[in-house]
Motif scaffolding. Structure first.
Motif, PDB file in Angstrom:
ATOM      1  N   LYS A 114      -4.918  86.225 -73.138  1.00 12.89           N
ATOM      2  CA  LYS A 114      -4.568  85.019 -74.092  1.00 12.89           C
ATOM      3  C   LYS A 114      -4.351  86.358 -76.111  1.00 12.89           C
ATOM      4  N   SER A 115      -6.046  86.982 -75.788  1.00 12.59           N
ATOM      5  CA  SER A 115      -6.137  87.639 -77.351  1.00 12.59           C
ATOM      6  C   SER A 115      -4.636  88.523 -77.477  1.00 12.59           C
ATOM      7  N   ALA A 116      -4.707  89.380 -76.562  1.00 12.57           N
ATOM      8  CA  ALA A 116      -3.063  90.377 -76.571  1.00 12.57           C
ATOM      9  C   ALA A 116      -2.217  89.376 -76.820  1.00 12.57           C
ATOM     10  N   HIS A 117      -1.587  88.027 -76.573  1.00  8.94           N
ATOM     11  CA  HIS A 117      -0.530  87.200 -77.118  1.00  8.94           C
ATOM     12  C   HIS A 117      -0.572  86.481 -78.199  1.00  8.94           C
ATOM     13  N   GLN A 118      -1.996  86.120 -78.868  1.00  9.44           N
ATOM     14  CA  GLN A 118      -2.601  85.728 -79.713  1.00  9.44           C
ATOM     15  C   GLN A 118      -1.628  85.833 -81.712  1.00  9.44           C
ATOM     16  N   ASN A 119      -1.056  87.172 -81.693  1.00 11.38           N
ATOM     17  CA  ASN A 119      -0.172  86.740 -82.661  1.00 11.38           C
ATOM     18  C   ASN A 119       1.250  86.701 -81.915  1.00 11.38           C
ATOM     19  N   MET A 120       1.499  86.915 -80.896  1.00  6.82           N
ATOM     20  CA  MET A 120       2.864  86.540 -80.586  1.00  6.82           C
ATOM     21  C   MET A 120       3.670  84.871 -80.408  1.00  6.82           C
ATOM     22  N   ASN A 121       4.922  85.207 -80.143  1.00  5.10           N
ATOM     23  CA  ASN A 121       5.750  83.418 -79.924  1.00  5.10           C
ATOM     24  C   ASN A 121       6.654  84.109 -79.845  1.00  5.10           C
ATOM     25  N   VAL A 122       7.214  82.810 -78.419  1.00  7.52           N
ATOM     26  CA  VAL A 122       8.240  83.098 -77.797  1.00  7.52           C
ATOM     27  C   VAL A 122       9.725  83.737 -79.000  1.00  7.52           C
ATOM     28  N   ASP A 123      10.149  82.140 -79.925  1.00  4.68           N
ATOM     29  CA  ASP A 123      11.182  82.509 -81.284  1.00  4.68           C
ATOM     30  C   ASP A 123      11.308  83.422 -81.913  1.00  4.68           C
ATOM     31  N   ASP A 124       9.586  84.096 -82.131  1.00  3.54           N
ATOM     32  CA  ASP A 124       9.702  85.505 -82.713  1.00  3.54           C
ATOM     33  C   ASP A 124      10.496  86.503 -81.300  1.00  3.54           C
ATOM     34  N   VAL A 125       9.815  86.506 -80.609  1.00  2.00           N
ATOM     35  CA  VAL A 125      10.410  87.718 -79.407  1.00  2.00           C
ATOM     36  C   VAL A 125      11.667  87.480 -79.793  1.00  2.00           C
ATOM     37  N   HIS A 126      12.563  86.533 -79.433  1.00  2.00           N
ATOM     38  CA  HIS A 126      13.813  86.067 -79.347  1.00  2.00           C
ATOM     39  C   HIS A 126      14.756  86.465 -80.509  1.00  2.00           C
ATOM     40  N   ASN A 127      14.192  86.252 -81.730  1.00  3.96           N
ATOM     41  CA  ASN A 127      14.392  86.853 -82.496  1.00  3.96           C
ATOM     42  C   ASN A 127      14.620  88.355 -83.175  1.00  3.96           C
ATOM     43  N   MET A 128      13.762  88.866 -82.580  1.00  2.21           N
ATOM     44  CA  MET A 128      13.553  90.589 -82.517  1.00  2.21           C
ATOM     45  C   MET A 128      14.017  91.727 -81.226  1.00  2.21           C
ATOM     46  N   MET A 129      14.596  89.978 -80.206  1.00  2.00           N
ATOM     47  CA  MET A 129      15.178  91.172 -79.591  1.00  2.00           C
ATOM     48  C   MET A 129      16.777  91.060 -80.248  1.00  2.00           C
ATOM     49  N   ASP A 130      17.190  90.136 -80.829  1.00  3.92           N
ATOM     50  CA  ASP A 130      18.798  89.428 -81.467  1.00  3.92           C
ATOM     51  C   ASP A 130      18.765  91.246 -82.777  1.00  3.92           C
ATOM     52  N   ASP A 131      17.453  90.707 -83.155  1.00  4.79           N
ATOM     53  CA  ASP A 131      17.584  91.987 -84.395  1.00  4.79           C
ATOM     54  C   ASP A 131      17.982  93.381 -83.717  1.00  4.79           C
ATOM     55  N   ILE A 132      17.473  93.558 -82.639  1.00  4.67           N
ATOM     56  CA  ILE A 132      17.511  95.297 -81.944  1.00  4.67           C
ATOM     57  C   ILE A 132      18.950  94.988 -81.748  1.00  4.67           C
TER      58      ILE A 132
END
Length: 223
Positions: A114-132
């Motif tokens: 939970k602490s590792a994923h505290q600052n992570m968001n699924v939408d942010d991850v998808h946006n990051m993958m799109d940027d890559i």
């Protein structure tokens, strides 16, 4: 709550023993009961021996010995039942202790996740993958543009190159035709084949010299 309890205040609830302490106490009790079993078994053997010894001479003593033997056997049976109960309690506590350790470990792992994923968001991850993916496509386009010779002004008309190649081929063909206009190889004089003197003393004669010698011999023969 009793009157004295209200007057002096309720006693603080004492913390119960830990599972490790309870397991240790049960094991100690088991060891004590095992020793009690061994003692009773010896007593039973002794009473049986007394009953056998006095069976014919002193029946009263023999019967008393058998009565004591019965009491010892009853106590032994009770201890067996108590041992079974204690064993079941100990196994239950050991299982609870194991479950507690497992649950504690799992909770620690869950908190860490939970602490590792505290600052992570699924939408942010998808946006990051799109940027890559977009950056990779852009990099590929840049590489293709850099490697394209058009960027350096080296674009050449293919028709012009084909025409130049045909002119070069025609030039080579004209040279070959000019070379074929020279004296044919069949019209060239046959080179003289050197012959050797049969006596082995002279040098090799040419074809012309041989013809001269033959003419001389014919002239001598005719005269």
């Amino acid at each position: 709550m009793s009157f004295l309890g209200k007057l002096f205040g309720s006693k603080k609830e004492e913390k119960g023993p830990s599972t490790e302490d309870a397991i240790q106490k049960l094991r100690s009790t088991e060891e004590m009961l095992i020793k009690k079993q061994e003692f009773l078994e010896k007593k039973i053997e002794q009473e049986v021996a007394i009953a056998k010894k006095n069976g014919t001479t002193n029946k009263r003593a023999a019967l008393q010995a058998l009565k004591r033997k019965k009491r010892y056997e009853q106590q032994l049976a009770q201890i067996d039942g108590t041992m079974l109960t204690i064993e079941q309690q100990r196994e239950a506590l050991e299982g609870a202790n194991t479950n507690t350790a497992v649950l504690t470990t799992m909770k620690t792992a869950a908190d860490a996740l939970k602490s590792a994923h505290q600052n992570m968001n699924v939408d942010d991850v998808h946006n990051m993958m799109d940027d890559i993916a977009e950056s990779q496509d852009l990099s590929k386009e840049i590489s293709e543009a850099i490697s394209n010779p058009v960027a350096f002004g080296t674009d050449v008309d293919e028709d012009e190159l084909q025409k130049e190649l045909e002119e070069l081929e025609q030039e080579e063909l004209d040279k070959e035709l000019l070379n074929t206009g020279k004296t044919p190889v069949n019209d060239l004089p046959t080179p003289a084949v050197p012959t050797f003197d049969p006596s082995g003393r002279g040098k090799a004669k040419t074809k012309v010299e041989e013809d001269d010698d033959e003419m001389k011999e014919l002239a001598n023969w005719a005269s």
